[in-house]
Design a protein around this motif. Structure first.
Motif, PDB file in Angstrom:
ATOM      1  N   GLN A  37       8.610  71.128   7.090  1.00 46.82           N
ATOM      2  CA  GLN A  37       9.383  69.916   6.827  1.00 46.82           C
ATOM      3  C   GLN A  37       8.464  68.747   6.492  1.00 46.82           C
ATOM      4  OE1 GLN A  37      12.711  69.441   6.665  1.00 46.82           O
ATOM      5  NE2 GLN A  37      12.533  67.231   6.366  1.00 46.82           N
ATOM      6  N   ALA A  38       7.301  68.724   7.149  1.00 48.40           N
ATOM      7  CA  ALA A  38       6.334  67.635   6.921  1.00 48.40           C
ATOM      8  C   ALA A  38       5.450  67.890   5.706  1.00 48.40           C
ATOM      9  CB  ALA A  38       5.459  67.467   8.159  1.00 48.40           C
ATOM     10  N   GLY A  39       5.560  69.104   5.107  1.00 56.14           N
ATOM     11  CA  GLY A  39       4.710  69.438   3.975  1.00 56.14           C
ATOM     12  C   GLY A  39       3.287  69.717   4.398  1.00 56.14           C
ATOM     13  N   MET A  40       3.116  70.264   5.610  1.00 55.42           N
ATOM     14  CA  MET A  40       1.782  70.529   6.148  1.00 55.42           C
ATOM     15  C   MET A  40       1.709  71.953   6.683  1.00 55.42           C
ATOM     16  SD  MET A  40       1.195  66.977   8.252  1.00 55.42           S
ATOM     17  CE  MET A  40       1.601  65.396   7.505  1.00 55.42           C
ATOM     18  N   THR A  41       0.544  72.325   7.176  1.00 48.31           N
ATOM     19  CA  THR A  41       0.357  73.631   7.783  1.00 48.31           C
ATOM     20  C   THR A  41       0.573  73.535   9.288  1.00 48.31           C
ATOM     21  OG1 THR A  41      -1.999  73.299   8.212  1.00 48.31           O
ATOM     22  CG2 THR A  41      -1.384  74.190   6.042  1.00 48.31           C
ATOM     23  N   ARG A  42       0.758  74.692   9.930  1.00 49.79           N
ATOM     24  CA  ARG A  42       0.913  74.690  11.378  1.00 49.79           C
ATOM     25  C   ARG A  42      -0.367  74.217  12.057  1.00 49.79           C
ATOM     26  NH1 ARG A  42       3.032  80.015  14.449  1.00 49.79           N
ATOM     27  NH2 ARG A  42       0.952  80.743  13.828  1.00 49.79           N
TER      28      ARG A  42
END
Length: 206
Positions: free
Chosen positions: A40-45
């Protein structure tokens, strides 16, 4: 992970918390994974774990952004140069809490806390709600007890009962309104409920 400035790191953290609000609100806390929040944030875990130990840590940070400790609310409405009666301070602090509840972020997070927290092994939301309630109760009791000693509390109402009545009223108002905010205007109904409650507490005080 490349070295980032403090401002960039804080912006990333805030973006992840914003994303958590969005996903928790739609899916509920127990059914949300850190992977979904990262997407959702456009990032990786990995970015999530850089800022938060686990989902519980992230959840607590999300709540902390809108937390309304009664002690802080009282500080916001009390003027050290012009001391107020304890019941008046509580009335103003409760109205202030109501105003803050209506802000978009606060409204979202409290909706999650009250209506989207199913039983979860990841986040002990009941323990958090209990902690917040106990902190509020202790501060209210101080003010109601002072009011009673000063003869300002209506005859026949004990500080503990006055405190639990106020918590039940405000908590019930929060639950009811957040379940369906379009049913009535809390900016109109809420202050009338709060003012009526406090008017009754002092109606026959000396």
């Amino acid at each position: 992970m490349p070295k980032r400035t403090k401002a960039e790191a804080e912006a990333t953290r805030e973006t992840l918390l914003d994303a958590a609000e969005t996903v928790f609100l739609v899916r509920g806390v127990s059914k949300t994974s850190l992977e979904q929040i990262a997407r959702q944030a456009g990032m990786t875990r990995g970015a999530v774990y850089w800022h938060f130990k686990n989902k519980a840590d992230l959840f607590h940070a999300m709540v902390e952004r809108v937390k309304m400790p009664l002690r802080q609310l009282l500080d916001d409405v009390e003027d050290p140069e012009r001391p107020q009666a304890p019941l008046e301070s509580l009335r103003l602090a409760t109205l202030h809490a109501l105003e803050r509840l209506q802000r978009p972020r606060s409204r979202r997070v409290h909706t999650i806390l009250l209506h989207c927290c199913e039983a979860s092994s990841d986040v002990d939301t009941l323990a958090l709600q209990h902690q917040l309630a106990e902190e509020c109760f202790a501060t209210m009791m101080e003010h109601f007890s002072i009011a009673q000693r000063q003869g300002m509390l209506v005859t026949g109402i004990e500080p503990e009962i006055a405190c639990r009545m106020l918590m039940a009223m405000f908590g019930g108002l929060m639950h009811d309104w957040l379940r369906d905010p379009e049913r009535y205007d809390i900016a109109d109904v809420g202050p009338r409920m709060i003012n009526t409650y406090f008017d009754r507490l002092v109606q026959d005080a000396a």
